[in-house]
Design a protein around this motif. Structure first.
Motif, PDB file in Angstrom:
ATOM      1  N   GLN A 172       0.861  -1.183   0.000  1.00  0.00           N
ATOM      2  CA  GLN A 172       0.000   0.000   0.000  1.00  0.00           C
ATOM      3  C   GLN A 172       0.893   1.226   0.000  1.00  0.00           C
ATOM      4  N   PHE A 173       0.618   2.174  -0.930  1.00  0.00           N
ATOM      5  CA  PHE A 173       1.531   3.332  -0.966  1.00  0.00           C
ATOM      6  C   PHE A 173       0.829   4.676  -0.793  1.00  0.00           C
ATOM      7  N   THR A 174      -0.488   4.701  -0.618  1.00  0.00           N
ATOM      8  CA  THR A 174      -1.150   5.911  -0.123  1.00  0.00           C
ATOM      9  C   THR A 174      -1.979   5.499   1.097  1.00  0.00           C
ATOM     10  N   PHE A 175      -2.123   6.409   2.044  1.00  0.00           N
ATOM     11  CA  PHE A 175      -2.746   6.030   3.310  1.00  0.00           C
ATOM     12  C   PHE A 175      -3.800   7.015   3.808  1.00  0.00           C
ATOM     13  N   ASP A 176      -4.023   8.083   3.062  1.00  0.00           N
ATOM     14  CA  ASP A 176      -4.932   9.115   3.563  1.00  0.00           C
ATOM     15  C   ASP A 176      -6.323   9.040   2.940  1.00  0.00           C
ATOM     16  N   GLY A 177      -6.590   7.996   2.156  1.00  0.00           N
ATOM     17  CA  GLY A 177      -7.884   7.869   1.510  1.00  0.00           C
ATOM     18  C   GLY A 177      -9.015   7.689   2.511  1.00  0.00           C
ATOM     19  N   VAL A 178     -10.054   8.490   2.370  1.00  0.00           N
ATOM     20  CA  VAL A 178     -11.224   8.428   3.258  1.00  0.00           C
ATOM     21  C   VAL A 178     -12.462   8.671   2.406  1.00  0.00           C
ATOM     22  N   LYS A 179     -13.496   7.854   2.594  1.00  0.00           N
ATOM     23  CA  LYS A 179     -14.717   8.009   1.818  1.00  0.00           C
ATOM     24  C   LYS A 179     -15.291   9.415   1.977  1.00  0.00           C
ATOM     25  N   ASN A 180     -15.693   9.999   0.843  1.00  0.00           N
ATOM     26  CA  ASN A 180     -16.269  11.339   0.799  1.00  0.00           C
ATOM     27  C   ASN A 180     -15.322  12.413   1.312  1.00  0.00           C
ATOM     28  N   ASP A 216      -9.194  15.849  -3.322  1.00  0.00           N
ATOM     29  CA  ASP A 216      -9.639  16.257  -1.986  1.00  0.00           C
ATOM     30  C   ASP A 216     -11.045  16.833  -2.141  1.00  0.00           C
ATOM     31  N   GLU A 217     -12.044  16.012  -1.809  1.00  0.00           N
ATOM     32  CA  GLU A 217     -13.431  16.442  -1.971  1.00  0.00           C
ATOM     33  C   GLU A 217     -14.063  16.800  -0.629  1.00  0.00           C
ATOM     34  N   SER A 218     -13.229  17.139   0.327  1.00  0.00           N
ATOM     35  CA  SER A 218     -13.725  17.464   1.678  1.00  0.00           C
ATOM     36  C   SER A 218     -14.759  18.577   1.664  1.00  0.00           C
ATOM     37  N   ASN A 219     -14.544  19.581   0.802  1.00  0.00           N
ATOM     38  CA  ASN A 219     -15.440  20.740   0.800  1.00  0.00           C
ATOM     39  C   ASN A 219     -16.514  20.681  -0.276  1.00  0.00           C
ATOM     40  N   VAL A 220     -16.586  19.555  -0.981  1.00  0.00           N
ATOM     41  CA  VAL A 220     -17.632  19.397  -1.994  1.00  0.00           C
ATOM     42  C   VAL A 220     -18.952  19.073  -1.290  1.00  0.00           C
ATOM     43  N   TYR A 233     -36.863  -0.264   7.018  1.00  0.00           N
ATOM     44  CA  TYR A 233     -36.430   1.126   6.955  1.00  0.00           C
ATOM     45  C   TYR A 233     -35.567   1.325   5.705  1.00  0.00           C
ATOM     46  N   GLN A 234     -35.732   2.488   5.101  1.00  0.00           N
ATOM     47  CA  GLN A 234     -34.883   2.807   3.964  1.00  0.00           C
ATOM     48  C   GLN A 234     -33.479   3.148   4.441  1.00  0.00           C
ATOM     49  N   THR A 235     -32.509   3.047   3.540  1.00  0.00           N
ATOM     50  CA  THR A 235     -31.150   3.490   3.827  1.00  0.00           C
ATOM     51  C   THR A 235     -30.863   4.700   2.945  1.00  0.00           C
ATOM     52  N   GLN A 236     -29.651   5.226   3.070  1.00  0.00           N
ATOM     53  CA  GLN A 236     -29.279   6.377   2.251  1.00  0.00           C
ATOM     54  C   GLN A 236     -27.938   6.151   1.566  1.00  0.00           C
ATOM     55  N   GLN A 237     -27.863   6.605   0.309  1.00  0.00           N
ATOM     56  CA  GLN A 237     -26.584   6.668  -0.376  1.00  0.00           C
ATOM     57  C   GLN A 237     -26.138   8.123  -0.352  1.00  0.00           C
ATOM     58  N   VAL A 238     -24.984   8.370   0.236  1.00  0.00           N
ATOM     59  CA  VAL A 238     -24.477   9.732   0.382  1.00  0.00           C
ATOM     60  C   VAL A 238     -23.156   9.839  -0.371  1.00  0.00           C
ATOM     61  N   PHE A 239     -23.051  10.817  -1.267  1.00  0.00           N
ATOM     62  CA  PHE A 239     -21.823  10.978  -2.035  1.00  0.00           C
ATOM     63  C   PHE A 239     -21.629  12.454  -2.376  1.00  0.00           C
ATOM     64  N   LYS A 240     -20.409  12.794  -2.733  1.00  0.00           N
ATOM     65  CA  LYS A 240     -20.073  14.179  -3.052  1.00  0.00           C
ATOM     66  C   LYS A 240     -20.456  14.472  -4.503  1.00  0.00           C
ATOM     67  N   TYR A 241     -21.246  15.517  -4.672  1.00  0.00           N
ATOM     68  CA  TYR A 241     -21.750  15.884  -5.999  1.00  0.00           C
ATOM     69  C   TYR A 241     -21.734  17.405  -6.111  1.00  0.00           C
ATOM     70  N   PRO A 242     -20.795  17.967  -6.869  1.00  0.00           N
ATOM     71  CA  PRO A 242     -20.740  19.426  -7.006  1.00  0.00           C
ATOM     72  C   PRO A 242     -21.720  19.924  -8.063  1.00  0.00           C
ATOM     73  N   LYS A 243     -22.752  20.611  -7.641  1.00  0.00           N
ATOM     74  CA  LYS A 243     -23.697  21.199  -8.587  1.00  0.00           C
ATOM     75  C   LYS A 243     -23.126  22.507  -9.136  1.00  0.00           C
ATOM     76  N   ALA A 244     -23.686  22.946 -10.250  1.00  0.00           N
ATOM     77  CA  ALA A 244     -23.179  24.138 -10.937  1.00  0.00           C
ATOM     78  C   ALA A 244     -22.953  25.290  -9.971  1.00  0.00           C
ATOM     79  N   GLY A 245     -21.750  25.851 -10.038  1.00  0.00           N
ATOM     80  CA  GLY A 245     -21.402  26.993  -9.206  1.00  0.00           C
ATOM     81  C   GLY A 245     -20.879  26.647  -7.833  1.00  0.00           C
ATOM     82  N   GLU A 246     -20.922  25.342  -7.468  1.00  0.00           N
ATOM     83  CA  GLU A 246     -20.477  24.932  -6.139  1.00  0.00           C
ATOM     84  C   GLU A 246     -19.000  24.485  -6.173  1.00  0.00           C
TER      85      GLU A 246
END
Length: 743
Positions: A172-180, A216-220, A233-246
């Motif tokens: 493994q050669f990168t270690f800072d990967g974090v979902k979203n 780095d999508e921390s601020n997306v 119960y329903q679940t949720q899919q949460v992901f980073k999605y930059p809309k126009a202008g964001e």
């Protein structure tokens, strides 16, 4: 010869289109595979240039195999690998070779992430040792052989890994990967969707360095979708999605050196603010990396060469455009590190040859037509192979031309759509040809002359089968609309009588650079249009301004005004068609999917005196809701161009609705979010406008799975009958029902 027999069959098909057809095309047949064409799966030209491999599936034994065929004879030489000989795995459905073809990467399981990305289970088969090893116990992304085939790099949980195939050791050669938050070497959602790639890492020629993009999508901003499933119960899919202008991901370029086990960041000698890195690729020189940088407006594209040994960079090419620049995969480095590049800078997409320092050597192709695909360069003969629409914008042919732009030759002879797959030494190419009257046929052709060598595979059985059905010819023409000659096709009922009048149902997509009026074989929708023609409808499609393959000016006229000129063209085209003596101008409808749904909504609202009904499937209803890269390419940002976003948003024109409107969406659409339809619904309700709508639970932008597609097309077909059907016939039906009740 089979090729001659095939032409005879097609001739028979064309001449009997009206006279010998009795069966009706049913919606069930369209979606159960009745009209499926046969193809060649996972075709790969072997390094020797004399053979090719194909993935074959034995439905009886339920096994897959990689079979080797001889180009010259087209006979199977041997089976390279069969899943029946691999007890460790049940089967595999895709494969790829290492550069020297000594190892084969087999895909045995795959789970979709988004449109292009998957998580997969992979095995490596060593042809020399006959051993099979599993790449990882985890489901990983984008496994890629090193140039010598000794290692495989891949992504897992936002980090990058390398497996040594000799020792089995995993590094493994990168270690800072974090979902979203942080992604290494795999693209984020918007890059994947709009720049069309997932693997954002690349091996150098010596196999001792890997360059990669870090996101780095921390601020997306996050987007979430309910997944209803089958649980309580329903679940949720949460992901980073930059809309126009964001905010977009903050991207940076990095290098991993396998020899020193060190990571470093790569930079160029220019300060960029809010930018994209849409491509990276090592050149023929092991220490020189090519990287493309693009500004957020996407009208400036810089090609950089980074010498990682000297820690230096050089800008070798800088393109600008008043509107936008399309990013392609056509960059090709020659042995001397000069490179092939495609560009629209003269008004049409053409091929250019540059020196390694970015000096223009020559423009290889030119003319008022578009290059649509670049196939490769034969260094022995100094010949480039490409596809273009020189033979008419609805046709595509394969051509060859010398690097100096001379001795151009059309290699394919039949009008329609031709696509080529060349042998490794460019001696042969397998041509895939189809047209509106000819299903796909695969032929072996000589790459020097284009001469037919042999037919490989055809769809004679499908052609024969269709002679039993009541089908109509797809008629190609042009229509003069708003000062332009627009490409059009039309399908009339097989028993068409010019003395009668028919309802008209129009289809379009209309997105920038797209094309729907093309001389190619049927897709599923074409069979649906045949079904509608059997029911007494005329179906037509017009490619308006903004669509592709007719030059940059025609395509880019919609800049900053998506939905203005395209809608004007559809309305005007409908008026002209409605004036035809055999079209009932009071019964004209329109439909589209995605961008086409955005268009059909606007057409019904703005053209309420022309269109009686519209169907919008998975529509964008405001470009404020769509992603940065696609939307801002054509519209800049909402902050800069608020009127362009709002004046052509169908949400802001719901008060004009007079006709019948059907709105359809999948609740699991990660691309065009259900938000678009929900906001449209609210606007319609507040405007007190009645309409029909349907939500397909957990279905994505394609709205498929199980019985879903059949249900969808049944619903749309019923709506068409209800809104465009013959009123006189309906009245007679009602009278018949009343008589029965009274009786």
């Amino acid at each position: 010869m089979r090729f001659t027999r095939f032409l005879t069959i097609i001739g028979f098909l064309v001449t009997t289109l009206v006279t010998a057809q009795n069966k009706q095309i049913s919606l069930e047949e369209i979606w159960n595979g009745t009209f499926r064409t046969e193809g060649m799966q996972a075709l790969h030209s072997m390094n020797n240039g004399k053979q090719y491999s194909v993935l074959n599936y034995d439905r009886t034994a339920r096994t897959t195999s990689i079979d080797i065929y001889d180009y010259k004879t087209l006979k199977k030489v041997n089976t390279l690998l069969s899943s029946s000989d691999l007890p460790e795995i049940g089967a595999f459905f895709d494969y790829s070779f290492s550069k020297d073809e000594s190892k084969i990467l087999l895909t045995t399981k795959s789970e979709a992430v988004f449109r292009r990305s998957t998580l997969g289970e992979y095995y490596i088969y060593d042809r020399n040792s006959k051993k099979l090893i599993k790449l990882s116990d985890d489901l990983v992304q984008e496994p890629t052989f090193s140039p010598d085939g000794s290692k495989v790099a891949y992504g897992f949980q936002n980090n990058l890994y390398i497996k040594d195939l000799s020792s089995g050791a995993i590094k493994q050669f990168t270690f800072d990967g974090v979902k979203n938050s942080i992604i290494n070497g795999i693209t984020d959602w918007v890059y994947e969707e709009e720049f069309s790639f997932v693997r954002a890492f690349d091996w150098n020629a010596d196999g001792n360095k890997i360059a990669f993009i870090r996101f780095d999508e921390s601020n997306v901003p996050e987007f979430s979708m309910d997944v209803f499933g089958t649980g309580l119960y329903q679940t949720q899919q949460v992901f980073k999605y930059p809309k126009a202008g964001e905010t977009n991901s903050n991207v940076s370029l990095h290098l991993y050196d396998l020899d020193t086990d060190k990571l470093s960041q790569l930079t160029v000698d220019k300060a960029y603010n809010d930018f994209y890195i849409p491509r990276l690729e090592w050149t023929k020189e092991a220490n020189v990396l090519s990287v493309q940088f693009m500004n957020r407006h996407q009208n400036e594209l810089d090609l950089w060469m980074i010498d990682v040994a000297q820690n230096s960079s050089k800008l070798v090419l800088a393109e600008t455009d008043d509107a936008y620049i399309d990013v392609t995969f056509n960059l090709t480095f020659l042995k001397d590190n000069s490179f092939i590049w495609t560009s629209e800078k003269d008004g049409y997409n053409h091929i250019y040859h540059y020196s390694k320092d970015g000096q223009l050597i020559n423009q290889v192709t030119n003319g008022n037509w578009e290059v649509t695909n670049y196939y490769g360069f034969n260094e022995k003969t100094n010949t480039i192979f490409y596809q273009s629409v020189e033979n008419g914008s609805i046709n595509r042919d394969v051509y060859s031309v010398k690097l100096n732009g001379k001795s151009k030759k059309r290699l394919t002879k039949r009008d329609g759509t031709n696509r080529a797959s060349f042998s490794a030494d460019f001696t042969y190419f397998i041509n895939t040809h189809s047209s509106a009257t000819s299903p796909q046929e695969y032929t072996l052709n000589d790459a020097k002359s284009g001469k037919l060598v042999k037919s490989i595979k055809d769809n004679d059985k499908l052609a024969k089968k269709l002679t039993d059905y009541k089908t109509s010819k797809k008629e190609f023409s042009t229509i003069s609309v708003n000062g332009n000659e627009l490409n059009m096709w039309m399908i009339k009922p097989a028993d068409f009588d010019e003395n009668k009048t028919y309802p008209l149902f129009m289809y379009q997509y209309s997105g920038p650079g797209s094309q729907q009026v093309a001389n190619r074989w049927n897709g599923s929708n074409d069979y649906w249009y045949q079904h509608l023609a059997q029911q007494g409808y005329i179906v037509a499609c017009v490619d308006g301004r903004g669509t592709g393959l007719k030059g940059a000016a025609f395509k880019k006229v919609t800049q900053n005004e998506l939905g203005k000129y395209e809608v004007e063209d559809q309305i005007e085209a409908a008026k002209k068609l409605g004036a035809l003596p055999y079209v009932d101008a009071s019964r004209i409808g329109i439909w589209g999917w995605s961008y086409g749904g955005f268009m059909s909504s606007n057409a019904l609202f703005k053209g309420n005196d022309v269109f009686k009904m519209a169907i919008a499937v998975a529509p964008v209803t405001s470009w404020r809701f769509y992603d940065t890269i696609y939307t801002e390419r054509y519209m800049t940002t909402p902050q800069e161009n608020p009127s362009g976003y709002d004046e052509n948003s169908p949400i802001n024109h719901v008060d004009k609705l007079k006709g019948d409107f059907l709105l359809i969406h999948g609740s699991g659409d990660d691309n065009v979010h259900l938000q678009n339809t929900m906001r449209m619904v609210e606007a319609l309700v507040q405007a007190n406008k009645q309409f029909d709508w349907m939500i397909y639970p957990d279905k994505n932008h394609g709205i498929y799975g199980g019985n879903t597609r059949l249900h969808l097309y049944n619903k749309m077909t019923d709506f068409i009958h209800k809104t465009l059907g013959d009123k006189r016939e309906k009245s007679e039906e009602k009278e018949q029902i009343k008589s029965k009740i009274k009786g």
